[in-house]
Design a protein around this motif. Structure first.
Motif, PDB file in Angstrom:
ATOM      1  N   ASP A 148      20.491 -16.312  40.480  1.00  0.00           N
ATOM      2  CA  ASP A 148      20.463 -17.228  41.307  1.00  0.00           C
ATOM      3  C   ASP A 148      21.486 -17.407  42.605  1.00  0.00           C
ATOM      4  N   ILE A 149      22.857 -16.303  42.583  1.00  0.00           N
ATOM      5  CA  ILE A 149      23.952 -16.516  43.242  1.00  0.00           C
ATOM      6  C   ILE A 149      24.245 -15.613  44.177  1.00  0.00           C
ATOM      7  N   ASP A 150      23.491 -16.033  45.651  1.00  0.00           N
ATOM      8  CA  ASP A 150      23.674 -15.236  46.615  1.00  0.00           C
ATOM      9  C   ASP A 150      24.983 -14.714  46.915  1.00  0.00           C
ATOM     10  N   PRO A 151      25.474 -13.317  46.312  1.00  0.00           N
ATOM     11  CA  PRO A 151      26.663 -12.583  46.722  1.00  0.00           C
ATOM     12  C   PRO A 151      27.408 -12.213  47.238  1.00  0.00           C
ATOM     13  N   SER A 152      26.424 -12.715  49.434  1.00  0.00           N
ATOM     14  CA  SER A 152      27.368 -13.091  50.033  1.00  0.00           C
ATOM     15  C   SER A 152      27.837 -13.832  51.123  1.00  0.00           C
ATOM     16  N   LEU A 153      27.902 -15.281  49.896  1.00  0.00           N
ATOM     17  CA  LEU A 153      28.103 -16.363  50.411  1.00  0.00           C
ATOM     18  C   LEU A 153      29.531 -16.320  49.797  1.00  0.00           C
ATOM     19  N   CYS A 154      29.937 -15.945  48.650  1.00  0.00           N
ATOM     20  CA  CYS A 154      31.092 -16.159  48.125  1.00  0.00           C
ATOM     21  C   CYS A 154      32.653 -14.812  48.783  1.00  0.00           C
ATOM     22  N   THR A 155      33.754 -14.251  48.968  1.00  0.00           N
ATOM     23  CA  THR A 155      34.555 -13.417  49.033  1.00  0.00           C
ATOM     24  C   THR A 155      35.270 -13.989  47.281  1.00  0.00           C
ATOM     25  N   HIS A 156      34.894 -14.745  46.674  1.00  0.00           N
ATOM     26  CA  HIS A 156      35.820 -14.186  45.436  1.00  0.00           C
ATOM     27  C   HIS A 156      34.622 -15.333  44.745  1.00  0.00           C
ATOM     28  N   CYS A 206      39.302 -13.499  61.029  1.00  0.00           N
ATOM     29  CA  CYS A 206      38.589 -14.314  60.601  1.00  0.00           C
ATOM     30  C   CYS A 206      37.345 -14.368  59.347  1.00  0.00           C
ATOM     31  N   ASP A 207      37.037 -13.313  59.671  1.00  0.00           N
ATOM     32  CA  ASP A 207      36.011 -12.679  58.606  1.00  0.00           C
ATOM     33  C   ASP A 207      36.504 -12.148  57.773  1.00  0.00           C
ATOM     34  N   ALA A 208      38.137 -12.614  56.966  1.00  0.00           N
ATOM     35  CA  ALA A 208      39.108 -11.866  55.937  1.00  0.00           C
ATOM     36  C   ALA A 208      39.721 -12.940  54.960  1.00  0.00           C
ATOM     37  N   LEU A 209      38.652 -13.663  55.455  1.00  0.00           N
ATOM     38  CA  LEU A 209      38.945 -15.974  54.959  1.00  0.00           C
ATOM     39  C   LEU A 209      38.436 -16.167  53.971  1.00  0.00           C
ATOM     40  N   LYS A 210      39.594 -16.129  52.918  1.00  0.00           N
ATOM     41  CA  LYS A 210      38.334 -16.338  51.847  1.00  0.00           C
ATOM     42  C   LYS A 210      37.707 -17.170  51.365  1.00  0.00           C
ATOM     43  N   ARG A 211      36.501 -16.971  50.711  1.00  0.00           N
ATOM     44  CA  ARG A 211      36.075 -17.894  50.307  1.00  0.00           C
ATOM     45  C   ARG A 211      35.857 -18.065  48.678  1.00  0.00           C
ATOM     46  N   VAL A 212      36.653 -19.326  47.966  1.00  0.00           N
ATOM     47  CA  VAL A 212      36.778 -18.697  46.408  1.00  0.00           C
ATOM     48  C   VAL A 212      35.704 -19.695  45.923  1.00  0.00           C
ATOM     49  N   CYS A 213      35.101 -19.526  45.132  1.00  0.00           N
ATOM     50  CA  CYS A 213      32.588 -20.490  44.704  1.00  0.00           C
ATOM     51  C   CYS A 213      33.888 -20.232  42.396  1.00  0.00           C
ATOM     52  N   TYR A 214      34.223 -20.946  42.466  1.00  0.00           N
ATOM     53  CA  TYR A 214      33.835 -21.594  40.825  1.00  0.00           C
ATOM     54  C   TYR A 214      32.768 -21.468  40.505  1.00  0.00           C
ATOM     55  N   TYR A 215      32.413 -20.974  39.123  1.00  0.00           N
ATOM     56  CA  TYR A 215      31.070 -21.262  38.119  1.00  0.00           C
ATOM     57  C   TYR A 215      31.254 -21.643  37.605  1.00  0.00           C
ATOM     58  N   GLY A 216      30.666 -22.470  37.145  1.00  0.00           N
ATOM     59  CA  GLY A 216      30.322 -23.125  35.921  1.00  0.00           C
ATOM     60  C   GLY A 216      29.766 -22.706  34.825  1.00  0.00           C
ATOM     61  N   SER A 217      29.598 -21.939  33.821  1.00  0.00           N
ATOM     62  CA  SER A 217      29.236 -21.133  32.364  1.00  0.00           C
ATOM     63  C   SER A 217      27.989 -22.355  32.119  1.00  0.00           C
ATOM     64  N   TRP A 218      28.235 -23.533  31.909  1.00  0.00           N
ATOM     65  CA  TRP A 218      28.016 -24.606  31.648  1.00  0.00           C
ATOM     66  C   TRP A 218      26.440 -24.742  32.260  1.00  0.00           C
ATOM     67  N   THR A 219      26.099 -24.566  32.863  1.00  0.00           N
ATOM     68  CA  THR A 219      25.911 -25.261  33.913  1.00  0.00           C
ATOM     69  C   THR A 219      23.884 -24.067  33.901  1.00  0.00           C
ATOM     70  N   SER A 220      23.071 -25.403  33.468  1.00  0.00           N
ATOM     71  CA  SER A 220      21.927 -24.528  33.051  1.00  0.00           C
ATOM     72  C   SER A 220      20.880 -24.180  34.252  1.00  0.00           C
TER      73      SER A 220
END
Length: 373
Positions: free
Chosen positions: A38-46, A18-32
């Motif tokens: 500001d990103i919590d690096p523990s929220l996502c695996t990718h 379960c812990d190995a399940l991927k949490r893939v997060c896209y981040y839009g570079s255009w966001t202001s």
């Protein structure tokens, strides 16, 4: 012999899977409103940096905007806070379309040159891999031959990544793709066996099933449905086409689709609409506090919608996202992908803390969720 040893082994295996399940997060570079810091690096695996594009020859990755390379190292530096985090560069997107991809796959020499250049580009900025978001092969100006050409591209890039890792004694760069999910889209654009062979995982865009381009209101990310598009329907279809469950990452939207009702006295699923758009969750959660808002949760589709005045909005909330996480666990899938991290309530303005949807997804994938009803 004690029974506790085998039992602990089983429980540990379940926890790790379960812990190995991927949490893939896209981040839009255009966001202001959301910087890499500001990103919590523990929220996502990718973490996926969206988007890069191609030069006119289709052989060089280049940024969409000149300021983006300055963000790359700030983005990939998040790994210093989470050693397990993978940061990847996403190439393409809806705006880029097919034209430059057509140039890229027009010859194998182009594809090989691209693969070599991509390795240099990714290593320069400390990315861990490449995500290809071609929307779509054999569509939007791309000919039917590009369905096969896309697989050739993936094969060449994958093999180049393997060769470079062995030669330089480095971890292999990852290769993934974001893909459309419907039966029609697969038939036109994708060789599922080829995708499964060369990609580390497949990001299924399980949203935009419905939207403002239609004249009736409907939710755009239903988990189940009797006679309509749904995550469950398309997951079963991809598996039937030969996709391994452990490579299927299920897309979850952090935005809703809005509809303007033709008659605000008629506000149920299927009623007529005249216009619409989209709404990020950070606006949705504030709109939900209006006194005149009517809230509805669909029992079959397992998603909510709300109505105020002549506006009808289908969306995902923490509960529906946790139910989708449980579906991923129950069906042995690879994990979840979100579009996009910056559309969440990143500041906690709505009172549920920062990134409430992302926290719900993480909790659901790791701990599970008991669906009621």
């Amino acid at each position: 012999m004690s029974i506790y040893g085998p039992l602990l082994t089983v429980l540990l295996g379940l926890f790790l899977s379960c812990d190995a399940l991927k949490r893939v997060c896209y981040y839009g570079s255009w966001t202001s409103h959301l910087t890499p810091e500001d990103i919590d690096p523990s929220l996502c695996t990718h973490l996926m940096f969206a988007f890069s594009t191609l030069d006119a020859n289709g052989t060089e990755i280049i940024p969409f905007e000149s300021y983006e390379p300055a963000l790359y190292l700030r983005f990939t530096n998040l790994k210093s806070q989470n050693a397990k985090l993978k940061t990847m560069l996403s190439l393409g997107g809806w705006t880029m379309g097919s034209k430059l991809f057509i140039e890229l796959v027009s010859s194998e020499s182009n594809m090989r040159e691209f693969a070599s250049n991509a390795i240099t580009y990714l290593r320069t900025y400390n990315f861990d891999g490449l995500d290809i978001d071609w929307e779509y092969p054999a569509a939007r100006g791309s000919g039917p031959e590009d369905k096969a050409n896309f697989i050739t591209l993936l094969k060449i890039v994958h093999n180049a990544f393997v060769h470079e890792a062995h030669k330089e004694d480095k971890p292999r760069l990852l290769l993934t793709a974001a893909v459309g999910t419907s039966e029609f889209r697969v038939t036109e654009s994708y060789d599922v066996h080829g995708l499964s062979r060369y990609l580390d995982f497949i990001n299924l865009m399980m949203y935009d099933f419905h939207g403002q381009w239609e004249d009736t209101v409907n939710v755009h990310s239903a988990l189940y449905s009797d006679n309509d598009f749904s995550i469950d329907r398309f997951v079963k279809y991809w598996i039937s086409e030969g996709a391994p469950k452990k490579k299927l990452v299920i897309g979850v939207p952090f935005y809703g689709h809005t509809f303007t009702l033709a008659d605000k006295q008629q506000a149920s699923m299927g009623d007529n609409s005249t216009a619409g758009g989209s709404m990020p969750y950070y606006q949705i959660c504030q709109t939900l506090t209006r006194n005149d808002t009517i809230h509805v949760r669909l029992d079959r589709e397992r998603v909510p919608y709300f109505v105020y005045d002549d506006q009808w909005v289908g969306y995902d909330d923490a509960q529906s996202i946790m139910e989708k996480a449980q579906y991923i666990r129950d069906n042995g899938l690879a994990g979840a992908m979100v579009w996009a991290l910056d559309l969440d309530d990143t500041t906690g303005a709505c009172g549920d803390g920062k990134f409430p949807l992302m926290h719900a997804l993480k909790k659901g994938l790791i701990e599970g969720y008991q669906v009621v009803g």
